[in-house]
Motif scaffolding. Structure first.
Motif, PDB file in Angstrom:
ATOM      1  N   LEU A  66       0.861  -1.281   0.019  1.00 38.61           N
ATOM      2  CA  LEU A  66       0.070  -0.102   0.079  1.00 38.61           C
ATOM      3  C   LEU A  66       0.785   1.265   0.036  1.00 38.61           C
ATOM      4  CD1 LEU A  66      -2.862  -1.072   2.611  1.00 38.61           C
ATOM      5  CD2 LEU A  66      -3.061  -0.865  -0.141  1.00 38.61           C
ATOM      6  N   ALA A  67       1.962   1.233   0.642  1.00 42.51           N
ATOM      7  CA  ALA A  67       2.787   2.300   0.777  1.00 42.51           C
ATOM      8  C   ALA A  67       3.346   2.665  -0.681  1.00 42.51           C
ATOM      9  CB  ALA A  67       3.841   2.300   1.922  1.00 42.51           C
ATOM     10  N   GLN A  68       3.723   1.684  -1.482  1.00 45.95           N
ATOM     11  CA  GLN A  68       4.238   1.976  -2.894  1.00 45.95           C
ATOM     12  C   GLN A  68       3.199   2.345  -3.621  1.00 45.95           C
ATOM     13  OE1 GLN A  68       6.257  -1.880  -4.099  1.00 45.95           O
ATOM     14  NE2 GLN A  68       6.351  -2.405  -2.025  1.00 45.95           N
ATOM     15  N   VAL A  69       1.883   1.936  -3.422  1.00 41.09           N
ATOM     16  CA  VAL A  69       1.061   2.145  -4.242  1.00 41.09           C
ATOM     17  C   VAL A  69       0.692   3.863  -3.926  1.00 41.09           C
ATOM     18  CG1 VAL A  69      -1.790   2.254  -4.738  1.00 41.09           C
ATOM     19  CG2 VAL A  69      -0.418   0.259  -4.289  1.00 41.09           C
ATOM     20  N   ARG A  70       0.481   4.183  -2.781  1.00 42.65           N
ATOM     21  CA  ARG A  70       0.578   5.687  -2.587  1.00 42.65           C
ATOM     22  C   ARG A  70       1.516   6.558  -3.048  1.00 42.65           C
ATOM     23  NH1 ARG A  70      -0.314   3.521   2.759  1.00 42.65           N
ATOM     24  NH2 ARG A  70       1.585   4.442   3.545  1.00 42.65           N
TER      25      ARG A  70
END
Length: 224
Positions: A66-70
């Motif tokens: 999720l951090a990479q998606v953000r």
């Protein structure tokens, strides 16, 4: 035009978004982030679509991707690339732009409507003052700095927003009959959605997504 769809769970794919993108001449690649697929960089795509899922937008411990998606969303927004965030995707868009995402007062699940808050948005406003949608969320978000509120519901004040060329839709308009079949086993037993209700959502959703895809294509063409 190269469109990338980030998918978080097996039963929430691009649905009606994909044919809308195909119709404007785009390729569509689905990245299964939940299965460990590598995310592209912002320079490797023209349009980014981020789909929904049951996790929270900040549940990085359980879902490290999720951090990479953000980060990818933030890069695309910075570069002025079209972004469409749906449900969790809208929450991730808000979080990527520095807004607070939190648990809402009550779950909003099932067929319903949203009220359109903007009179001149090229994607949502042409459908009138209210549009039929599918709700499936418990979280909500503050509007990012500089965002325009586009839609609200009786339970949630922030249902859709736009920042530049990025759209966040807390609700679903990409669900047709095939998608209904896929999501039904995952809905609460008392929140089933009738096929007739999906037919109404789909009839409006197809037009909304056609306008969004045309908007995205125009942004990409202008940038070249």
């Amino acid at each position: 035009m190269r469109s990338v769809v980030v998918q978080h769970v097996p039963f929430e794919g691009p649905g009606l978004i994909a044919p809308a993108l195909f119709a404007v001449g785009s390729t569509v690649s689905v990245v299964r982030a939940d299965l460990g697929d590598a995310l592209p960089t912002a320079s490797q795509l023209d349009v980014l679509v981020v789909m929904g899922g049951p996790m929270g937008a900040l549940d990085d411990h359980e879902h490290p991707h999720l951090a990479q998606v953000r980060s990818l969303i933030a890069d695309c927004v910075l570069l002025g690339k079209p972004v469409l965030g749906v449900c969790l995707g809208a929450q991730l868009l808000a979080a990527a732009l520095g807004a607070t995402v939190r648990r809402g007062p009550v779950a909003e699940i099932g067929a319903g409507v949203v009220e359109i808050a903007s009179a001149d948005d090229p994607v949502l406003s042409p459908s009138g003052s209210r549009i039929p949608v599918v709700h499936w969320h418990e979280d909500t978000f503050d509007l990012p700095e500089g965002a325009e509120l586009l839609a609200r519901s009786g339970l949630y004040a922030h249902q859709a927003f736009r920042v530049g060329t990025a759209y966040g839709l807390q609700f679903h308009v990409e669900i047709g009959s095939q998608e209904l079949w896929e999501i039904t086993p995952h809905l609460p037993a008392d929140k089933k959605i009738a096929l007739a209700e999906i037919d109404v959502v789909e009839s409006v959703g197809v037009r909304v997504l056609e306008r969004w895809a045309a908007f995205a294509a125009a942004v990409v063409k202008e940038a070249r």
